[in-house]
Design a protein around this motif. Structure first.
Motif, mmCIF file in Angstrom:
data_model
loop_
_atom_site.group_PDB
_atom_site.id
_atom_site.type_symbol
_atom_site.label_atom_id
_atom_site.label_comp_id
_atom_site.label_asym_id
_atom_site.label_seq_id
_atom_site.Cartn_x
_atom_site.Cartn_y
_atom_site.Cartn_z
ATOM 1 N N CYS A 202 -33.508 -20.258 -71.983
ATOM 2 C CA CYS A 202 -32.550 -19.693 -72.931
ATOM 3 C C CYS A 202 -32.439 -20.561 -74.175
ATOM 4 O O CYS A 202 -32.421 -20.068 -75.295
ATOM 5 N N ASP A 203 -32.386 -21.867 -73.957
ATOM 6 C CA ASP A 203 -32.286 -22.777 -75.089
ATOM 7 C C ASP A 203 -33.458 -22.587 -76.035
ATOM 8 O O ASP A 203 -33.292 -22.465 -77.241
ATOM 9 N N SER B 220 -35.327 -20.054 -76.375
ATOM 10 C CA SER B 220 -35.257 -18.760 -77.032
ATOM 11 C C SER B 220 -34.213 -18.746 -78.147
ATOM 12 O O SER B 220 -34.452 -18.246 -79.241
ATOM 13 N N VAL B 221 -33.066 -19.326 -77.857
ATOM 14 C CA VAL B 221 -32.013 -19.360 -78.863
ATOM 15 C C VAL B 221 -32.476 -20.131 -80.091
ATOM 16 O O VAL B 221 -32.314 -19.701 -81.229
#
Lengths: 271, 78
Positions: free
Chosen positions: B59-60, B62-63
């Motif tokens: 997620c990191d 991707s963010v």
């Protein structure tokens, strides 16, 4: 088949549960579902290529958010569908067995605790309740409750100052107001959780979601899961609505129904 | 429908992209840290993988890639 494929598990049900709704549907990577039965229990599974789902490939793929999202949704869709036909124990994402025989021996080895879990989950559904802090409300409450309440209070809840005048004392006020607001928020979140836990058969608190990941600015104070008797759902939903009160300073969101992900563990294998 | 995308907040409305993102996080909270884990020599994977850690890294990444500076900037778009 054989060594280049593994067996992905979605869920465990009783073998007597109907199969009509999911028969013919597909799971992760569009693989067809099948039932592996042993001693009255059933694992819902599909055969997956190890090139994508083997240990090394999984470790790589799980770091790809698009892959993770697609796979998690496919896993969840199967569990939800199977759950329509009867009580279901969801498997943790990415549980892959070497072959059907190992799945059967797992079912027979854990027969007793799996049945116990199925009994515990029967007639109950998982619901999620998240509480977000309403910006301003708690800060204002904390400030007006303090002895220093005065003209500065408005500026605190209004956010950053325009940079003029007495920046330093105001900054200190802001920090202490922030701290007491954090404490109030944490306490109220715990109160909400306790009130809902009383109405539930079981409850869990997940870690609050990172605003960076959700894209939401509001601070999450509670990320709870509640296993609710289906007969008490109205009562539970009314309680959530009643607790979602502006004066409380928390905004509540109810999500669900979820398969009982947060309550599938037997205590032995989960923290 | 059983897609997690329909699990919008009880308050309702059309799910925005941000809501879909939140719904995905709700799902990941559950499928990565919930569900039954039966470890042992029979499983090929999972037992030795720190799932939550893995997902947060995913997620990191991707963010960071998709939303530079989006935090604190209000509505998040993709």
């Amino acid at each position: 088949m054989g060594e280049d494929h593994g067996v992905w598990l979605y869920a465990i049900t009783r073998a007597s549960a109907g199969q009509g709704e999911w028969n013919g549907s597909r799971g992760v990577a569009e693989t067809p579902l099948e039932a592996i039965d042993e001693g009255g229990l059933r694992a819902v599974a599909s055969r997956v290529p190890l090139a994508e789902f083997g240990a090394d490939a999984l470790r790589r793929n799980l770091e790809d958010l698009d892959w993770l999202a697609t796979t998690a949704r496919a896993h969840d869709a199967v569990i939800s569908t199977v759950g329509h036909m009867g009580t279901v124990i969801p498997m943790r994402l990415a549980t892959v067995y070497l072959d059907d025989d190992r799945v059967r021996s797992m079912l027979s080895q854990h027969d007793h605790e799996l049945r116990f879990t199925l009994d515990r989950l029967a007639g109950r559904t998982e619901w999620g309740v998240k509480a977000y802090r309403r910006p301003g409300v708690l800060v204002g409450a904390a400030t007006s409750g303090a002895t220093t309440a005065g003209p500065g209070a408005g500026a605190v809840s209004a956010g950053p100052t325009d940079g003029s005048g007495t920046a330093r004392p105001r900054r200190r006020d802001q920090l202490s107001a922030q701290r007491s607001a954090d404490e109030i928020t944490a306490r109220r979140a715990q109160e909400v959780h306790s009130a809902l836990t009383i109405l539930a058969a079981d409850s869990r608190r997940h870690p609050p979601q990172d605003p960076k990941l959700t894209g939401r600015r509001e601070q999450m104070a509670l990320n709870g899961s509640y296993l609710v008797d289906d007969s008490r759902l109205d009562e539970f939903a009314s309680a959530v609505a009643a607790l979602d009160d502006e004066r409380c300073g928390l905004r509540l969101e109810l999500t669900g129904p979820w398969p009982p992900y947060s309550f599938a563990g037997n205590g032995e294998t989960q923290r | 429908m059983t897609s997690p995308d329909v699990r919008i907040p009880a308050a309702g409305g059309q799910p925005s992209r941000a809501d879909q993102r939140v719904a995905l996080m709700d799902l990941l909270d559950r499928v990565l840290s919930g569900g039954v884990v039966i470890s042992g020599e029979v499983t090929l994977t999972i037992a030795d993988v720190d799932m939550v850690h893995v997902s947060l890294r995913a997620c990191d990444a991707s963010v960071d890639a998709l939303q530079p500076g989006a935090v604190g900037g209000g509505t998040v778009g993709r």
